[in-house]
Each structure stands twice: as structure tokens, then as C-alpha cells.
Design a protein around this motif. Structure first.
Motif, mmCIF file in Angstrom:
data_model
loop_
_atom_site.group_PDB
_atom_site.id
_atom_site.type_symbol
_atom_site.label_atom_id
_atom_site.label_comp_id
_atom_site.label_asym_id
_atom_site.label_seq_id
_atom_site.Cartn_x
_atom_site.Cartn_y
_atom_site.Cartn_z
ATOM 1 N N VAL A 189 0.843 -1.210 0.000
ATOM 2 C CA VAL A 189 0.000 0.000 0.000
ATOM 3 C C VAL A 189 0.877 1.258 0.000
ATOM 4 N N ARG A 190 1.952 1.232 0.769
ATOM 5 C CA ARG A 190 2.870 2.374 0.781
ATOM 6 C C ARG A 190 3.473 2.587 -0.614
ATOM 7 N N THR A 191 3.861 1.458 -1.247
ATOM 8 C CA THR A 191 4.436 1.555 -2.601
ATOM 9 C C THR A 191 3.417 2.169 -3.561
ATOM 10 N N LEU A 192 2.183 1.708 -3.408
ATOM 11 C CA LEU A 192 1.113 2.229 -4.268
ATOM 12 C C LEU A 192 0.918 3.732 -4.043
ATOM 13 N N LEU A 193 0.940 4.131 -2.766
ATOM 14 C CA LEU A 193 0.737 5.545 -2.438
ATOM 15 C C LEU A 193 1.875 6.400 -2.982
ATOM 16 N N VAL A 194 3.111 5.881 -2.857
ATOM 17 C CA VAL A 194 4.267 6.640 -3.363
ATOM 18 C C VAL A 194 4.161 6.765 -4.889
ATOM 19 N N SER A 195 3.759 5.682 -5.550
ATOM 20 C CA SER A 195 3.616 5.724 -7.016
ATOM 21 C C SER A 195 2.538 6.730 -7.406
ATOM 22 N N LEU A 196 1.437 6.694 -6.684
ATOM 23 C CA LEU A 196 0.326 7.603 -6.962
ATOM 24 C C LEU A 196 0.757 9.056 -6.752
ATOM 25 N N HIS A 197 1.579 9.244 -5.716
ATOM 26 C CA HIS A 197 2.067 10.580 -5.386
ATOM 27 C C HIS A 197 2.913 11.148 -6.526
ATOM 28 N N ALA A 198 3.560 10.250 -7.268
ATOM 29 C CA ALA A 198 4.438 10.700 -8.353
ATOM 30 C C ALA A 198 3.659 11.104 -9.598
ATOM 31 N N LEU A 199 2.389 10.710 -9.660
ATOM 32 C CA LEU A 199 1.604 11.008 -10.864
ATOM 33 C C LEU A 199 1.027 12.422 -10.791
ATOM 34 N N PRO A 200 1.213 13.204 -11.852
ATOM 35 C CA PRO A 200 0.594 14.531 -11.851
ATOM 36 C C PRO A 200 -0.929 14.415 -11.942
ATOM 37 N N LEU A 201 -1.598 15.466 -11.496
ATOM 38 C CA LEU A 201 -3.067 15.445 -11.459
ATOM 39 C C LEU A 201 -3.677 15.202 -12.836
ATOM 40 N N PHE A 202 -3.084 15.816 -13.882
ATOM 41 C CA PHE A 202 -3.718 15.672 -15.199
ATOM 42 C C PHE A 202 -3.633 14.228 -15.693
ATOM 43 N N VAL A 203 -2.566 13.531 -15.290
ATOM 44 C CA VAL A 203 -2.452 12.115 -15.693
ATOM 45 C C VAL A 203 -3.519 11.297 -14.977
ATOM 46 N N VAL A 204 -3.674 11.543 -13.678
ATOM 47 C CA VAL A 204 -4.680 10.807 -12.897
ATOM 48 C C VAL A 204 -6.074 11.065 -13.481
ATOM 49 N N ALA A 205 -6.358 12.354 -13.753
ATOM 50 C CA ALA A 205 -7.693 12.713 -14.264
ATOM 51 C C ALA A 205 -7.945 12.066 -15.618
ATOM 52 N N LEU A 206 -6.955 12.138 -16.499
ATOM 53 C CA LEU A 206 -7.141 11.537 -17.829
ATOM 54 C C LEU A 206 -7.273 10.026 -17.756
ATOM 55 N N LEU A 207 -6.480 9.406 -16.859
ATOM 56 C CA LEU A 207 -6.562 7.943 -16.697
ATOM 57 C C LEU A 207 -7.967 7.537 -16.255
ATOM 58 N N LEU A 208 -8.485 8.264 -15.269
ATOM 59 C CA LEU A 208 -9.840 7.958 -14.782
ATOM 60 C C LEU A 208 -10.868 8.124 -15.894
ATOM 61 N N LEU A 209 -10.696 9.197 -16.651
ATOM 62 C CA LEU A 209 -11.639 9.478 -17.740
ATOM 63 C C LEU A 209 -11.575 8.374 -18.800
ATOM 64 N N LEU A 210 -10.349 8.021 -19.172
ATOM 65 C CA LEU A 210 -10.188 7.029 -20.243
ATOM 66 C C LEU A 210 -10.552 5.618 -19.789
ATOM 67 N N LEU A 211 -10.515 5.385 -18.481
ATOM 68 C CA LEU A 211 -10.877 4.051 -17.980
ATOM 69 C C LEU A 211 -12.367 3.918 -17.691
ATOM 70 N N PHE A 212 -12.920 4.940 -17.060
ATOM 71 C CA PHE A 212 -14.285 4.779 -16.538
ATOM 72 C C PHE A 212 -15.355 5.613 -17.259
ATOM 73 N N ALA A 213 -14.963 6.355 -18.291
ATOM 74 C CA ALA A 213 -15.979 7.095 -19.053
ATOM 75 C C ALA A 213 -15.786 6.842 -20.544
ATOM 76 N N ASN A 214 -15.165 5.729 -20.840
ATOM 77 C CA ASN A 214 -14.803 5.427 -22.211
ATOM 78 C C ASN A 214 -15.642 4.263 -22.725
ATOM 79 N N PRO A 215 -16.375 4.461 -23.811
ATOM 80 C CA PRO A 215 -17.207 3.352 -24.299
ATOM 81 C C PRO A 215 -16.393 2.130 -24.715
ATOM 82 N N GLU A 216 -15.099 2.327 -24.952
ATOM 83 C CA GLU A 216 -14.282 1.175 -25.363
ATOM 84 C C GLU A 216 -13.703 0.430 -24.159
#
Lengths: 585, 356
Positions: free
Chosen positions: B164-191
Motif C-alpha cells: 500500500v505504501r508503494t502504491l501511495l508513493v507511485s500515486l504521489h508521483a503522478l501529476p493530477l492531469f495524468v490521474v484525471a485523464l486515466l480515470l476518464l479514459l478508464l471509466f468514461a470510455n465506451p471502449e
């Protein structure tokens, strides 16, 4: 860990909410949803500040002439026909218009010549955001009403130009009765208002009219267009509903420019292209105009998107150009500029930035304009050997002694000039960055040192105007109706819009002759000469015309994708049961 | 204590005034660009019908400056240059200056009028805040609650703490726009998964729906933006609090509590947590200005209206009244956050005393 009761309840509520949200009744068939990248901000009819604002105003208000998106010509809208032109001597033009007898305002009152007169005066009323309109329509000096026909009038214009019949009819008409019911502006003539100095003491009547105009909420000023604004959520969406009694439909057959087929139009504000693309694929959006090249290609390559969407790509009138600051001593001679122009690999740039969809050009007139495009010229080739030879011919030689060896030349007075260039471009545009980088690499290979200076959009215009650049890369926005090159290349516009600083007595004469040409044939001859002159003098290097790309739901018909902004005909779109062809060239 | 609080509050007010004044004076030096935005740029149009006469353009520019109130002197005093000699000297402009007009307006609660839309700045800010606060407020609240819960469990040293710590550190390294786009492309994408809406807060067509359906639609639209904000705020808060809790659990008082027979979680909850909160309080207080300033990246990616977009667009288009109003608001929020952090320190550790 055992799930608690409250946890289960929360989970149940979330699932219920999700299902409810997913099954929310969204009537997707009644309206056409179009993506806008930004909010129109204001619907100031006198001076729409952006393309979305202009498109929105175009739905609520009507002008005398309107662009027909199927023929790409200006056609009579509020006017019954094109104006009749009468030249008076060699310095006046009179244009006579007749307003359609069926044209009415929202309250049923007829649209009259007095409304046109009022609109022209409102353009020059102090205290209103109308300064651009003043610059555009200052050639109209008076409106002469017809005492026998309240719908007939004559516009008296300063000077003579083939373009006056078109440019005189391209402004939205405002209802006098709604803004100025007491006729306060009738006390003034148009010429009097045009002569008012900017800081003149405020006249109480003018102040009152200005206040009354500004008191209207955006879109609430009655119009004589086919739609009414029914909702505007800032930065979210605008909804327009077609009027129940739209006067345009009384004319049979209804002219293209007066057609209003969709009963409702929703313009949704989606700043990010990827988000808009997803919304289009999901069916939450119907039309995505001005699709970026890579997003367009990605959608075209997706089999799922191909099944749902139709793709359109046509050339636009916007041309990517590189420009020189000809006031810089090193760039004052045409030979050096032409040599540098050969460092642009236009074909490669079209491939890299537009995925091959742009159109190479010899000048700033579009190749679509067959009558005026000078097809006897060839586009500037990408030829570094020739560029190096031309630079040598211009007196440039390699300076071998310096650490950062570059090109130098000695002028007659013994002054040493160095060819080191700073290229500016708008920071957020990848097309410009690619062009500048390609130029930098090519120029470096023949010894020209180039540094790139991406500049914030607001500062970019200011730096060009102040002359703080050697070269720039930018888009020039064009249209097929106007050929007035005074703002770009005339000596009268030096220090203002002529940012390259280029002008010669010969070029001034040629530009003046183009604006004064009386026949299309003569104008065409002059425009061809103008393109030759621009290529010879090379104050700018026209690179390529950008394409207009539109992706839309396949069930839409009547899009009429075209080269004019916004790229398609909003008011003729309809939802059909039969899908349209996937792609048009 | 009361005097101390009053003194700090006065200093905060003074700092907000100084900040807004500096931004006002700096931004209003560039009035020509603001005027240019109000006029169409003829150098950008091929074959423009616009008048090219320099004198007429200058007159139009003067009219714009006059209409926007930018033709007045900027400040009470200024340097005047006399041409052609080029000599310059300081001159008193009196109270008819832009700064005085703005300051008296602010004192009366009038922040001015937007150059672009003609709306009052207060109305624009309130409108944007009404969209921003539910988004950033919910995200901040959930982030803090999640961080509190997760950090307490991580500090107890379960077997899953390392991944979990590793996951949190990895997440911390991701910029907000990457996180937002990833969420959009994963969970709002018809494909992939089209579980959530792509953009906005609702659709124009849902305006006629029932209140329950509209609420459900609104909540659905907010899920991905809020998740993006939580995922970017959570790692920092959690890791900091976990480190702090781990440190506290190694101290003598925690050992004594354990020796008395208290469970690990009870030691954390009743003894270590309050002490461990001290560094985290600063982080939590830092969330306050972000609540007001909005989340530009999330607003752009999910096409949400709000303060972030309002201020970014105001800066890009030189809409100075809106920009200065926004700076005033966010600046005040930041300084109040610092004041709040001080108060929370006092609550968390009574040994801390303010020095006036």
C-alpha cells in the motif's frame, strides 16, 4: 472484517444512485449538441468577441447578408436581394437595400430601415463595447431612408470598392423600439456620432441609450433571427430554441440562409479535445467541429468510432505563415528573406502537424479561390543548397574566428551584421512549435543560428506590434469575401497591424489599386500581381492552409461541412434515421 | 489570547491588502494589451474589412481605455516624461486614479466589473465558487477522512502496509492531469468502461427531470473529478501522517500505554494520533486556499465550471478586475489558512503558546 450495517446501507445507496443516474431520462433526439471549446462570454451583438459569440448571435439576430455554407457565398438574408450599387463621382458609393416584407421582430413588429439606421448609430454610441464595429463600418457615412417605403434605404459609403456590397450587409440588426423607444438617437446623424472624439463629455441622451442597451441580459435583447436563447449556464452550455413563428419559414422555398431545421440547439462547453472525443463516441455529443489532427486520426482508426461517426475534412481559409521583421537590418533585403524561406520543409510540416491534410500555397489567397489564386507561381521549395547559395549572394559568409561561428556580412559603411534570429510563436500551438523547430534545424545546417521563443498568446500580439522579434510563425485567418490588404502590408498600418514593417511605394500603390478595383476581372489581375510581389519581396512565407475537420454523429444530415467558420451549417443539421456516409473528402 | 488573535488577524488583513495591491499595480501596467484584447487584431486577418488607418485605430484604442477606466493615472503618484527632452519627474495625480477607485470600491464591497463580460466581479466569483466549493470541499473532506483511516491502519503495521505504501508513493508521483485523464479514459470510455459521464455537471436535457434523478446525475458527474482530487491529495496526507504516527508509537508514553494492556489501535486513537497530527495540520490548512482557487486541471479535463478556469481565462485574456478579485479571494483564504493552522496547533498541543 465484517461489513457493518451502515456500510451496507451506504453501498446500497451508491448502487441505487448509480442505476438512477444511468437510467435518467435524457431525450437525446430533440436537440443537436455541438461542442464549443470555450464559453462565448458575452452575446454583445454589436461586437461578438469570439467565434462562439458570433455563432450564437447569428442564431438570435440576422444581418442583411449572411454566409451560405453550401455555396460559400454571402447571400441575402434580411435583405430581399443583393444591394444595387451606384458610384457617385470617384469617392462615394451608394448601396440600396430592401428589407424582406415578412421580416419581423420577436414581438411581431416589422424590421424597418429605421432599425438599420439605429444599429449603425449604436455602433458609434460612446460607452458601449463597439470599438471594433466602428473600425469595420466607418466607411458607411449615412443611411438615406426612402420616404415612400419604410423597408427601403440607401447606404452612402466613403470611397469605392467592389467589396462594399458584401461588407455593408454583414452586421446584426438591433431593434430600435426595444433599446431606444423614445428615439433618442434620432437626434444625431451618423456622421455626427462618427466625429465624436473618444473623450468627449458624455451627452445625456447617448448615456441613456448606452445604459438601456447594456441593461439587457445576455441574449435577452429581442432579435429577428430564427432562435431564442432559452438557457445559458456559464462555462457549461447554451440552449437555443427555434421560434414557433419564425418568419423565414413563410418564404417558400426557404432560402438556405434562412433555414432553421433543428428545434433545439445545445452548445456544450468542453475545453479538452480528448473529453469531447469521448463524449462524441458515447453519443453525448453530436457535432465536434475543429477536431485536432491527432484526435481526428485516432477516431478514424477506431472501428467502434467509425461505426457511429462520420468524418469530414475540407480545406479552410486559415493559412500558417512565417513572417520577418523587415525593419531588422539583417532581414531588410528580400534575398536573405527568400533564402530563409527555403529552410521551411512545408510538405514535411503538413505531414507532421496535419497528418498530410493541409494544402501548400504560393500566397495568402487560398487555392480554393480559383479566380484569384496565382497558379502560375510555384510554392517555395525546401532547398537548403539554394538557400546557402542565396545567402552567399546576399553577402553572408561564415565567421570562422568566433566560438559560436555563424553568418556575418559587412555593409557598405563597414558595419558588421550577424544573422542570428529569434523566432516567436504562440506557446500553446504545437503546429507552430513544430514549424519553428524544423526551421531551426534546417537553418543551423547552413550556419544560421536560430533561437526559439514560445510566447504567451496575450503577449504575442503585443510583441509583434512592438517589433520585438526577428521572425514569427502564426496563422492568418482568411475568408473568401474580403481582399483588403491595407492592414497587413500598407505603410498606413505601420506600427499597428503591419507587423512585418514591409511596405514600398509600389506595394502601397498595388494594395490601393486592389481596394479600388471596379471589376472582378481587374481585381483578379491585381491580386495575382500582389501574390507575385509577396513572393518576390518575401516579407512573409506562406506555408500551408489548414484543414477544417468535423466529426459528427452518423445520423445527422445537412451538416454542409465547408471552409467557412465554424466549419458547418448549424441551422440545417437534422437527425435522420438513415446514417450518413462515413467520410467525405 | 484574544489580543494575540486580534493582532494576528490584523496582520492577515494587512497582508491581504498588500498582496492585492501589488497584483493590481503590476497587472494594470499592461493596459495596452487589455485594450488590444477588446479590439480585433487586424494583423491576424487576411483581407480584413477593418479600418487600417493608424489614427482611427488609436482613437478606438483610446475609446476602449476610456470605457474600461484605464485612461486614468494608475496610482496617486507617477513619473511623467516630457517629450522631446525625455526628462521625467514625479507628479501627484490626486485621487482620480485607478488604484484609488479600485480600493474605495473594494472597501464598499465592489470588486469592479469584468472587462470581458461586463458582469460584476463579485457575481462572477460567487458563481464560480458555487461550482468549485462542492467539488474541492468534498474532495478535501474525503481525502482527510481517508488519510486518517488509512494512516491509523498503516501505522499498526499490517502485512499489507508495504504494497500500500508503494502504491501511495507511485500515486504521489503522478501529476493530477495524468490521474484525471486515466480515470476518464478508464471509466468514461465506451471502449473500456462507460460507467460515468464524460463531462459537465449534468446535461441540458436533464433540466426537466425529477429532483432525485437530477441529484443522481449530479453525483454521478462528480464521482470521477472528486476521485481524481482525492487520489492526488491522499498519498501525501497519508504518508506524512503514517510517518508521524510511527514516530509517536516508538515513544515512551506509547510503550507505557501498551504495557498497561491497551490494544494497538487504542494506543493510536487515544494517545498517539493527537500528537502525530501536528505536521498534518499544516497540510490540511493548505487545502483551504485550494478549495477557493479551484482545481484547474480537473475542471478542464471534466469540463466543469469553476474558479480554476475562471482565473486562468481571466489571466490569459487580461481581464484584470476578475484576476485581482480572484487573487484577493485566494490570498485571503491562504492567509486565513495559516491563521487556522496556528489555532489548530494550539488545540492539538496545549504546550504551544503564542508569542505576541
Amino acid at each position: 472484517m465484517k461489513p457493518t450495517f451502515s456500510g451496507s446501507l451506504l453501498l446500497f445507496a451508491a448502487i441505487a444512485l448509480l442505476l438512477q443516474g444511468c437510467s435518467s431520462p435524457e431525450d437525446k433526439s430533440s436537440s443537436i449538441r455541438v461542442r464549443w471549446s470555450h464559453d462565448p462570454e458575452t452575446l454583445n451583438v454589436l461586437q461578438p468577441p469570439s467565434q462562439p459569440a458570433f455563432d450564437a448571435a447569428n442564431l438570435i439576430y440576422t444581418s442583411l447578408l449572411h454566409s451560405n455554407f453550401s455555396t460559400e457565398k454571402l447571400e441575402p438574408a434580411l435583405a430581399e436581394d443583393y444591394p444595387t450599387t451606384q458610384y457617385i463621382g470617384d469617392s462615394l458609393t451608394r448601396l440600396s437595400y430592401h428589407i424582406r416584407s415578412v421580416a419581423t421582430w420577436d414581438d411581431g413588429r416589422p424590421v424597418l430601415a429605421t432599425d438599420v439606421d439605429f444599429t449603425l448609430k449604436l455602433m458609434f454610441c460612446p460607452g458601449l463595447p463597439n470599438e471594433t464595429a466602428q473600425l469595420e463600418f466607418d466607411f458607411i457615412r449615412a443611411l438615406i431612408p426612402d420616404p415612400n417605403d419604410p423597408r427601403h434605404f440607401t447606404l452612402e459609403c466613403r470611397g469605392q470598392s467592389l467589396e462594399y456590397p458584401q461588407s455593408s450587409g454583414e452586421f446584426f440588426i438591433v431593434p430600435e423600439a426595444a433599446v431606444d423607444p423614445k428615439g433618442l438617437l434620432r437626434r444625431f446623424t451618423l456622421a455626427e456620432l462618427q466625429r465624436l472624439p473618444p473623450n468627449a463629455p458624455a451627452d445625456s441622451a447617448l448615456v441613456r441609450v448606452a445604459r438601456q442597451y447594456q441593461a439587457f441580459a445576455p441574449g435577452a435583447l429581442p432579435g429577428c433571427g430564427p432562435y431564442q436563447l432559452s438557457a445559458w449556464e456559464k462555462d457549461r452550455y447554451l440552449t437555443f430554441r427555434r421560434k414557433e413563428k419564425w418568419w423565414g419559414s413563410k418564404i417558400q422555398p426557404t432560402p438556405f440562409v434562412l433555414q432553421a431545421r433543428p428545434s433545439q440547439l445545445d452548445f456544450v462547453i468542453i475545453p479538452d479535445a480528448s473529453t469531447a472525443s469521448l463524449a462524441l463516441q458515447r453519443g453525448d455529443l453530436d457535432v465536434f467541429p475543429q477536431v485536432p489532427a491527432r484526435e481526428f486520426a485516432r477516431l478514424q482508426n477506431s472501428s467502434a468510432a467509425r461505426a457511429k461517426l462520420a468524418f469530414y475534412s475540407v480545406p479552410s481559409y486559415d493559412v500558417v505563415t512565417a513572417g520577418f521583421n523587415t525593419r531588422r537590418p539583417a532581414l531588410a533585403d528580400a534575398l536573405t528573406r527568400k533564402a530563409l524561406g527555403r529552410c521551411f520543409d512545408t510538405a514535411g510540416l503538413i505531414k507532421a502537424t496535419q497528418l498530410g491534410a493541409g494544402q501548400q500555397t504560393v500566397g495568402i489567397i487560398s487555392p480554393l479561390d480559383r479566380a484569384n489564386y496565382n497558379d502560375s507561381l510555384a510554392p517555395l521549395p525546401f532547398d537548403l543548397t539554394a538557400a546557402a547559395a542565396m545567402l552567399r549572394q546576399a553577402g553572408w559568409r561564415r565567421e570562422s574566428t568566433a566560438d559560436d561561428a555563424g553568418l556575418v556580412r559587412t555593409k557598405a559603411q563597414g558595419e558588421l551584421q550577424r544573422l542570428r534570429l529569434v523566432v516567436r510563436y504562440r506557446a500553446e500551438e504545437s503546429t507552430f512549435a513544430t514549424a519553428a523547430l524544423q526551421f531551426q534545424a534546417a537553418a543551423a545546417s547552413i550556419g544560421v543560428a536560430v533561437s526559439l521563443l514560445p510566447t504567451e498568446a496575450g503577449s504575442f500580439a503585443a510583441t509583434l506590434k512592438s517589433g520585438d522579434f526577428d521572425m514569427y510563425v502564426r496563422t492568418l485567418k482568411g475568408n473568401p469575401f474580403m481582399f483588403n490588404y491595407v492592414p497587413l502590408y500598407h505603410s498606413r498600418a505601420l506600427g499597428q497591424s503591419n507587423v512585418t514593417g514591409f511596405s514600398t511605394p509600389a506595394s502601397d500603390r498595388l494594395i490601393d489599386a486592389i481596394t479600388r478595383a471596379r471589376t472582378p476581372k481587374r481585381k483578379s489581375q491585381l491580386l495575382r500581381r500582389f501574390q507575385t510581389m509577396l513572393q518576390t519581396e518575401a516579407p512573409i512565407i506562406p506555408l500551408f492552409f489548414l484543414p477544417t475537420r468535423v466529426a459528427a454523429n452518423r445520423n445527422l444530415t445537412g451538416l454542409h461541412v465547408n471552409s467557412l467558420k465554424p466549419g458547418f451549417a448549424i441551422t440545417t443539421v437534422e437527425r435522420s434515421a438513415v446514417p450518413s456516409p462515413t467520410t467525405t473528402p | 489570547m484574544a489580543w494575540s488573535l486580534l493582532w494576528r488577524f490584523s496582520r492577515t488583513l494587512l497582508a491581504v491588502w498588500a498582496l492585492a495591491s501589488v497584483v493590481f499595480l503590476l497587472s494594470h501596467h499592461d493596459t495596452d494589451t487589455a485594450a488590444q484584447f477588446a479590439l480585433s487584431d487586424s494583423s491576424e486577418f487576411v483581407g480584413s474589412g477593418s479600418s487600417s488607418d493608424s489614427a482611427k485605430y488609436q482613437a478606438a484604442q483610446s475609446a476602449v481605455l476610456h470605457r474600461l477606466g484605464l485612461d486614468l493615472p494608475l496610482f496617486y503618484v507617477g513619473r511623467i516624461t516630457f517629450s522631446p527632452s525625455g526628462a521625467s519627474q514625479w507628479q501627484w495625480h490626486g485621487f482620480a486614479n485607478q488604484y484609488h477607485r479600485w480600493l474605495t470600491g473594494v472597501l464598499k464591497g465592489d470588486l469592479g466589473t469584468s472587462f470581458r463580460t461586463g458582469q460584476t466581479v463579485s457575481a462572477r466569483l460567487l458563481q464560480a465558487l458555487a461550482y468549485t466549493l462542492p467539488l474541492t470541499g468534498t474532495a478535501a473532506m474525503l481525502s482527510v477522512l481517508a488519510a486518517l483511516g488509512l494512516a491509523q491502519r498503516l501505522a499498526a503495521g499490517p502485512w499489507w502496509q508495504r504494497p500500500v505504501r508503494t502504491l501511495l508513493v507511485s500515486l504521489h508521483a503522478l501529476p493530477l492531469f495524468v490521474v484525471a485523464l486515466l480515470l476518464l479514459l478508464l471509466f468514461a470510455n465506451p471502449e473500456v468502461f462507460a460507467w460515468f459521464p464524460t463531462y459537465g455537471l449534468d446535461q441540458p436535457t436533464t433540466l426537466t427531470a425529477s429532483p432525485w434523478a437530477r441529484t443522481a446525475t449530479y453525483v454521478l458527474h462528480m464521482v470521477l473529478p472528486i476521485t481524481a482530487l482525492i487520489l492526488t491529495a491522499l498519498p501525501d496526507l497519508t504518508l506524512q501522517l503514517t510517518a508521524s504516527l510511527t514516530h509517536e508509537l516508538g515513544s515512551d508514553y506509547a510503550a507505557t500505554a501498551r504495557a498497561k494492556g491497551l490494544s494497538g489501535s487504542a494506543v493510536i486513537r487515544h494517545h498517539a494520533l493527537r500528537n502525530a497530527l501536528l505536521p498534518t495540520l499544516t497540510q490540511i490548512a493548505e487545502l483551504l486556499p485550494a478549495l477557493v482557487a479551484g482545481a484547474l486541471v480537473v475542471e478542464v479535463v471534466f469540463a466543469l465550471p469553476g474558479m480554476g478556469r475562471l482565473l486562468a481565462e481571466a489571466a490569459a485574456s487580461r481581464d484584470y478586475p476578475v484576476l485581482v478579485g480572484g487573487v484577493l479571494l485566494t490570498g485571503a483564504a491562504r492567509l486565513l489558512a495559516l491563521l487556522l493552522a496556528d489555532l489548530l496547533y494550539l488545540w492539538a498541543d496545549p504546550r504551544i503558546r503564542w508569542q505576541p
